[in-house]
Design a protein around this motif. Structure first.
Motif, PDB file in Angstrom:
ATOM      1  N   LEU A   1      10.661   3.730  -9.546  1.00  0.00           N
ATOM      2  CA  LEU A   1       9.374   3.935 -10.209  1.00  0.00           C
ATOM      3  C   LEU A   1       9.298   3.072 -11.466  1.00  0.00           C
ATOM      4  CD1 LEU A   1       6.659   5.382 -10.519  1.00  0.00           C
ATOM      5  CD2 LEU A   1       7.885   7.233 -11.695  1.00  0.00           C
ATOM      6  N   SER A   2      10.367   3.016 -12.215  1.00  0.00           N
ATOM      7  CA  SER A   2      10.402   2.193 -13.419  1.00  0.00           C
ATOM      8  C   SER A   2      10.162   0.723 -13.084  1.00  0.00           C
ATOM      9  CB  SER A   2      11.758   2.363 -14.120  1.00  0.00           C
ATOM     10  OG  SER A   2      11.851   1.502 -15.222  1.00  0.00           O
TER      11      SER A   2
ATOM     12  N   VAL B   1       0.841  -1.199   0.000  1.00  0.00           N
ATOM     13  CA  VAL B   1       0.000   0.000   0.000  1.00  0.00           C
ATOM     14  C   VAL B   1       0.875   1.248   0.000  1.00  0.00           C
ATOM     15  CG1 VAL B   1      -1.635   1.351   1.379  1.00  0.00           C
ATOM     16  CG2 VAL B   1      -2.020  -1.093   1.017  1.00  0.00           C
ATOM     17  N   ARG B   2       1.921   1.269   0.832  1.00  0.00           N
ATOM     18  CA  ARG B   2       2.830   2.429   0.855  1.00  0.00           C
ATOM     19  C   ARG B   2       3.514   2.598  -0.499  1.00  0.00           C
ATOM     20  NH1 ARG B   2       3.809   0.686   6.172  1.00  0.00           N
ATOM     21  NH2 ARG B   2       5.602  -0.537   5.501  1.00  0.00           N
ATOM     22  N   ASN B   3       3.949   1.489  -1.085  1.00  0.00           N
ATOM     23  CA  ASN B   3       4.583   1.560  -2.394  1.00  0.00           C
ATOM     24  C   ASN B   3       3.589   2.053  -3.443  1.00  0.00           C
ATOM     25  OD1 ASN B   3       6.822   1.056  -4.280  1.00  0.00           O
ATOM     26  ND2 ASN B   3       5.471  -0.528  -5.075  1.00  0.00           N
ATOM     27  N   ASP B   4       2.370   1.558  -3.393  1.00  0.00           N
ATOM     28  CA  ASP B   4       1.341   1.985  -4.346  1.00  0.00           C
ATOM     29  C   ASP B   4       1.069   3.486  -4.211  1.00  0.00           C
ATOM     30  OD1 ASP B   4       1.164  -0.620  -5.221  1.00  0.00           O
ATOM     31  OD2 ASP B   4      -0.745  -1.030  -4.217  1.00  0.00           O
TER      32      ASP B   4
ATOM     33  N   THR C   1       3.198   5.748  -3.169  1.00  0.00           N
ATOM     34  CA  THR C   1       4.370   6.438  -3.727  1.00  0.00           C
ATOM     35  C   THR C   1       4.312   6.427  -5.248  1.00  0.00           C
ATOM     36  OG1 THR C   1       5.720   5.856  -1.807  1.00  0.00           O
ATOM     37  CG2 THR C   1       6.900   6.462  -3.817  1.00  0.00           C
ATOM     38  N   VAL C   2       3.996   5.280  -5.820  1.00  0.00           N
ATOM     39  CA  VAL C   2       3.889   5.171  -7.284  1.00  0.00           C
ATOM     40  C   VAL C   2       2.818   6.128  -7.802  1.00  0.00           C
ATOM     41  CG1 VAL C   2       3.226   3.641  -9.198  1.00  0.00           C
ATOM     42  CG2 VAL C   2       4.796   2.827  -7.428  1.00  0.00           C
ATOM     43  N   ALA C   3       1.675   6.164  -7.148  1.00  0.00           N
ATOM     44  CA  ALA C   3       0.584   7.047  -7.585  1.00  0.00           C
ATOM     45  C   ALA C   3       1.007   8.513  -7.499  1.00  0.00           C
ATOM     46  CB  ALA C   3      -0.658   6.800  -6.740  1.00  0.00           C
ATOM     47  N   LEU C   4       1.672   8.896  -6.426  1.00  0.00           N
ATOM     48  CA  LEU C   4       2.143  10.273  -6.275  1.00  0.00           C
ATOM     49  C   LEU C   4       3.116  10.637  -7.389  1.00  0.00           C
ATOM     50  CD1 LEU C   4       2.392  12.895  -4.515  1.00  0.00           C
ATOM     51  CD2 LEU C   4       4.313  11.754  -3.391  1.00  0.00           C
ATOM     52  N   ARG C   5       4.023   9.733  -7.686  1.00  0.00           N
ATOM     53  CA  ARG C   5       5.036  10.008  -8.723  1.00  0.00           C
ATOM     54  C   ARG C   5       4.418  10.038 -10.112  1.00  0.00           C
ATOM     55  NH1 ARG C   5      10.063   6.845  -5.775  1.00  0.00           N
ATOM     56  NH2 ARG C   5      10.395   8.562  -4.313  1.00  0.00           N
ATOM     57  N   LEU C   6       3.483   9.143 -10.361  1.00  0.00           N
ATOM     58  CA  LEU C   6       2.806   9.171 -11.666  1.00  0.00           C
ATOM     59  C   LEU C   6       1.964  10.432 -11.817  1.00  0.00           C
ATOM     60  CD1 LEU C   6       1.744   5.446 -12.129  1.00  0.00           C
ATOM     61  CD2 LEU C   6       3.574   6.675 -13.313  1.00  0.00           C
ATOM     62  N   ALA C   7       1.339  10.873 -10.737  1.00  0.00           N
ATOM     63  CA  ALA C   7       0.567  12.125 -10.785  1.00  0.00           C
ATOM     64  C   ALA C   7       1.486  13.295 -11.121  1.00  0.00           C
ATOM     65  CB  ALA C   7      -0.140  12.364  -9.449  1.00  0.00           C
TER      66      ALA C   7
END
Length: 108
Positions: free
Chosen positions: A96-97, A15-18, A20-26
């Motif tokens: 992220l990649s 969940v924490r990783n998700d 972070t991924v969502a924040l970076r993709l945004a």
């Protein structure tokens, strides 16, 4: 019960990783921020003025885009005497990649 605890901890990490991924993709959801990240990737570091020189944008607009990239953890901000310096956080971009690759692989 021990197995349940391990699953819950793994779920929390996911969940924490998700998040972070969502924040970076945004942060990368704006084409200009992608352009800024590409430019920053081509140099060791630079100041906002140098980014402005590469794009047809006002300094205040570039500053705002840089702020979003810094908050997302994709770009590092370092004060260097009277100047502010920006550089790509390469380990964060690499993570992220990997996260995106895993997500797309799982979906296929």
């Amino acid at each position: 019960m021990v197995g349940a605890v391990a699953i819950d901890e793994t779920l929390c990490m996911d969940v924490r990783n998700d998040e972070t991924v969502a924040l970076r993709l945004a942060a990368l959801s704006h084409p200009r921020r992608i352009q800024i990240l590409r430019y920053l990737s081509s140099v060791e570091h630079c100041c906002c003025k140098e980014v402005v020189g590469q794009l047809d944008l006002a300094q205040s607009t570039v500053s705002q885009h840089l702020k979003v990239l810094v908050e997302a953890g994709l770009v590092r901000f370092v004060t260097d005497k009277q100047r502010s310096r920006y550089e790509v956080d390469r380990p964060a971009v690499a993570e992220l990649s990997r996260s995106i690759s895993r997500l797309l692989s799982d979906c296929c």
